[in-house]
Scaffold this motif. Structure first.
Motif, PDB file in Angstrom:
ATOM      1  N   ILE A 231       1.057  -1.348  -0.108  1.00 28.21           N
ATOM      2  CA  ILE A 231       0.271   0.015  -0.161  1.00 28.21           C
ATOM      3  C   ILE A 231       1.272   1.092  -0.136  1.00 28.21           C
ATOM      4  N   PRO A 232       0.754   2.012  -0.628  1.00 30.81           N
ATOM      5  CA  PRO A 232      -0.513   1.762  -2.334  1.00 30.81           C
ATOM      6  C   PRO A 232       0.069   2.005  -2.876  1.00 30.81           C
ATOM      7  N   ASP A 233       1.106   0.808  -3.451  1.00 30.88           N
ATOM      8  CA  ASP A 233       1.600   0.527  -4.673  1.00 30.88           C
ATOM      9  C   ASP A 233       0.642  -0.010  -5.805  1.00 30.88           C
ATOM     10  N   ASP A 234       0.695  -1.532  -5.214  1.00 32.11           N
ATOM     11  CA  ASP A 234       0.259  -1.549  -5.634  1.00 32.11           C
ATOM     12  C   ASP A 234      -0.859  -1.986  -6.451  1.00 32.11           C
ATOM     13  N   ILE A 235      -1.338  -0.998  -6.734  1.00 31.62           N
ATOM     14  CA  ILE A 235      -2.796  -1.052  -7.340  1.00 31.62           C
ATOM     15  C   ILE A 235      -2.948   0.006  -8.982  1.00 31.62           C
ATOM     16  N   GLY A 236      -2.814   0.418  -9.791  1.00 33.93           N
ATOM     17  CA  GLY A 236      -2.617   1.191 -11.262  1.00 33.93           C
ATOM     18  C   GLY A 236      -4.336   1.492 -11.314  1.00 33.93           C
ATOM     19  N   VAL A 237      -4.923   2.459 -12.529  1.00 33.48           N
ATOM     20  CA  VAL A 237      -5.360   2.947 -13.405  1.00 33.48           C
ATOM     21  C   VAL A 237      -5.393   0.960 -14.310  1.00 33.48           C
ATOM     22  N   ALA A 238      -6.324   0.871 -15.126  1.00 31.01           N
ATOM     23  CA  ALA A 238      -6.741   0.437 -15.865  1.00 31.01           C
ATOM     24  C   ALA A 238      -6.256   1.061 -17.471  1.00 31.01           C
ATOM     25  N   ARG A 239      -5.659  -0.232 -17.731  1.00 30.30           N
ATOM     26  CA  ARG A 239      -5.393   1.126 -19.670  1.00 30.30           C
ATOM     27  C   ARG A 239      -5.085  -0.576 -19.876  1.00 30.30           C
ATOM     28  N   ARG A 240      -5.834  -0.510 -21.399  1.00 32.70           N
ATOM     29  CA  ARG A 240      -6.308  -1.431 -22.192  1.00 32.70           C
ATOM     30  C   ARG A 240      -4.428  -2.034 -22.803  1.00 32.70           C
ATOM     31  N   HIS A 241      -3.411  -1.193 -23.157  1.00 31.34           N
ATOM     32  CA  HIS A 241      -2.264  -2.671 -23.606  1.00 31.34           C
ATOM     33  C   HIS A 241      -2.149  -2.603 -22.472  1.00 31.34           C
ATOM     34  N   ASP A 242      -1.888  -2.411 -21.516  1.00 33.22           N
ATOM     35  CA  ASP A 242      -1.262  -3.184 -20.182  1.00 33.22           C
ATOM     36  C   ASP A 242      -2.110  -4.595 -19.852  1.00 33.22           C
ATOM     37  N   LEU A 243      -3.285  -4.468 -20.089  1.00 34.36           N
ATOM     38  CA  LEU A 243      -4.323  -5.579 -19.549  1.00 34.36           C
ATOM     39  C   LEU A 243      -3.727  -6.430 -20.743  1.00 34.36           C
ATOM     40  N   VAL A 244      -3.717  -6.216 -22.075  1.00 37.09           N
ATOM     41  CA  VAL A 244      -3.458  -7.572 -22.413  1.00 37.09           C
ATOM     42  C   VAL A 244      -1.470  -8.008 -22.768  1.00 37.09           C
ATOM     43  N   SER A 245      -1.133  -7.232 -22.236  1.00 36.68           N
ATOM     44  CA  SER A 245       0.445  -7.340 -22.218  1.00 36.68           C
ATOM     45  C   SER A 245       0.383  -8.701 -21.001  1.00 36.68           C
ATOM     46  N   ARG A 246      -0.478  -8.461 -19.886  1.00 36.66           N
ATOM     47  CA  ARG A 246      -0.261  -8.650 -18.752  1.00 36.66           C
ATOM     48  C   ARG A 246      -1.117 -10.217 -19.108  1.00 36.66           C
ATOM     49  N   ALA A 247      -1.635 -10.037 -19.612  1.00 41.36           N
ATOM     50  CA  ALA A 247      -2.996 -11.680 -19.879  1.00 41.36           C
ATOM     51  C   ALA A 247      -2.048 -12.361 -20.968  1.00 41.36           C
ATOM     52  N   VAL A 248      -0.708 -11.478 -22.017  1.00 43.25           N
ATOM     53  CA  VAL A 248       0.109 -12.499 -23.062  1.00 43.25           C
ATOM     54  C   VAL A 248       0.997 -12.888 -21.338  1.00 43.25           C
ATOM     55  N   VAL A 249       1.399 -12.025 -20.803  1.00 42.11           N
ATOM     56  CA  VAL A 249       3.321 -12.807 -19.349  1.00 42.11           C
ATOM     57  C   VAL A 249       2.341 -13.760 -18.960  1.00 42.11           C
ATOM     58  N   THR A 250       1.191 -13.752 -18.165  1.00 41.45           N
ATOM     59  CA  THR A 250       0.325 -14.477 -17.289  1.00 41.45           C
ATOM     60  C   THR A 250       0.681 -16.182 -18.121  1.00 41.45           C
TER      61      THR A 250
END
Length: 487
Positions: free
Chosen positions: A444-463
């Motif tokens: 707290i408060p580091d591990d939270i962020g505004v949702a970004r489309r590109h970042d969500l797709v990149s996270r999905a691929v990395v996961t």
């Protein structure tokens, strides 16, 4: 010589018997109507010429016995042609009526589309078709059978010349036999098609084959956890012949465009924001992170925290701890102080974050919590908190439980604990539920962020890539590989 003379009540049954008794290579030598049905003379294809010669000889003997006194050659030829033309037309009309009339219950009316006009041009076309078919059979015989003997081509009609009555009669018989043979072959092919597939039941069109690139893209998107309907939409318009890596990046770009996001700091707007969702998804921790971010930027004087969780023992202690650390007031809505009263007392605050009781759809107090939030007289925003480590059915159940509140968006939590982000992204896309924040840890408060489309797709691929590596290390190799990320 395998020649059969078959009697049947109708042409359909006659053709069935020909096929059963002689075989699929049967050739019709003649057919005509008799009392009580039809008479068909058929032979095997390889013995057709011998059968034709025998049939021709029998016709000549019968004609000699029954024919009236002969006329002059010219008149005999013209009369014979006219008679044969009328006979052929009569036979075609009779065969057409026989096919159009249903012979068995349950069969629809079938029209002979191969015989529509009865003029000289059609008869000449029939002769030419027979000629080309016989030439093709002679040039390309079956591999497992002896090549059939080639049937003599019908001779073109010569210019009117004086000829003997016998020669004119032979030419007329030859033309009649060829015409009748072609007519019966057409009827046989049509009837066989009718017996195989009735016209009343249209044949299903063959399913188009999926191109190899689309199949590979579908597998990769499935491995991300993306739902089937979204996957079909993403790969449906992929260009044919495109390279796989380009197609993959194009699909990820389209996926990014399809994800709905708020795109800005949701708490910057101020107001009263309630966080709802099942138990254990991280609502209280998310509120602590957002409160710390707000205090660091605007101070603690315009912020207040509220909890409605009075069902669990010491449920509000964590929120009170956050309040003491941030120097922010914490209020509890219970049987002594209703939520509406508590919120009215905090109207002077710029931002009020409300922590609700976490319950599943089957718990009895869930309905009470929903009615409590619906009964607020002040304007209230609602964010649904969803854990990315949950299964698709759990996510769907949470959405269906709280959708009646009028959700303004969602928060995707526990990205660091998830093995696949596709399920949560699919829910957001299909329900058009904007994603406001993502959380991926306990800091707290580091591990939270505004949702970004590109970042969500990149996270999905990395996961998905990490999950694939774990499966490969354990010896369970699914045979997938990823080419880059969102690019």
């Amino acid at each position: 010589m395998k020649v059969k003379r078959i009697f049947a009540p109708d042409m359909r049954q006659a053709m069935r018997r020909v096929r059963e008794e002689i075989g699929p290579d049967a050739v019709i030598v003649s057919n005509h109507r008799v009392a009580g049905g039809v008479e068909v003379v058929a032979a095997h294809e390889q013995e057709y010429e011998a059968a034709q010669a025998e049939f021709k000889r029998q016709n000549e003997e019968r004609r000699r016995r029954e024919s009236p006194p002969r006329q002059p050659a010219g008149g005999r030829q013209e009369a014979g042609l006219d008679d044969e033309m009328r006979k052929v037309r009569a036979r075609i009309a009779s065969a057409q009526q026989q096919v159009e009339r249903p012979e068995e219950p349950g069969l629809g009316v079938v029209r002979n589309r191969q015989i529509e006009r009865e003029d000289d041009e059609d008869l000449r076309s029939i002769l030419e078709t027979l000629k080309s078919r016989q030439q093709a059979r002679a040039e390309f015989p079956p591999l497992d059978a002896e090549p059939p003997r080639r049937m003599p081509d019908p001779q073109p009609q010569p210019q009117p010349q004086p000829q003997s009555q016998e020669q004119a009669g032979q030419d007329g018989d030859h033309r009649m036999i060829l015409t009748m043979q072609q007519e019966i072959q057409q009827l046989r092919a049509m009837l066989e098609n009718q017996m195989k597939a009735p016209q009343s039941q249209p044949q299903p069109s063959p399913r188009p084959q999926v191109p190899a690139a689309q199949a590979k893209l579908t597998r990769r998107l499935d491995s991300l956890g993306i739902g089937g309907r979204v996957v079909r939409h993403l790969v449906g318009n992929i260009e044919q012949g495109i390279e796989l890596d380009k197609a993959w990046r194009s699909s990820l770009a389209r996926l990014s465009d399809a994800i709905p996001v708020v795109g800005e700091e949701f708490i910057e707007r101020g107001g009263m924001v309630a966080f709802v969702g099942p138990t254990g998804v991280g609502k209280t921790t998310t509120i602590g992170k957002l409160a710390a971010r707000y205090v660091l930027k605007y101070g603690s004087s315009s912020l207040a925290l509220v909890t409605t969780d009075s069902y669990r023992i010491a449920a509000h202690e964590q929120l009170r701890t956050f309040g003491r650390i941030l120097d922010v007031p914490v209020r509890v809505a219970d049987e002594n102080h209703s939520l509406d009263e508590v919120l009215r007392s905090l109207k002077g605050k710029r931002l009020v974050l409300i922590d609700t009781a976490g319950m599943s759809a089957n718990e009895p107090h869930t309905g009470e919590q929903i009615e409590l939030l619906k009964g607020i007289s002040l304007r209230l925003k609602k964010l649904l908190v969803l854990s990315c480590s949950s299964q698709r059915r759990v996510l769907e159940s949470a959405y269906e439980t709280y959708r009646g509140l009028g959700l303004n968006g969602c928060v995707l939590s526990k990205l660091d604990e998830s093995g696949s982000l596709g399920e949560a992204l699919t829910l957001a896309i299909e329900r058009q539920l904007p994603i406001a924040y993502v959380t991926d840890g306990q800091k707290i408060p580091d591990d939270i962020g505004v949702a970004r489309r590109h970042d969500l797709v990149s996270r999905a691929v990395v996961t998905a890539q990490k999950a694939l590596e774990r499966e490969q290390q354990s010896g369970d190799d699914p045979g997938l590989s990823f080419i880059g990320q969102a690019g």
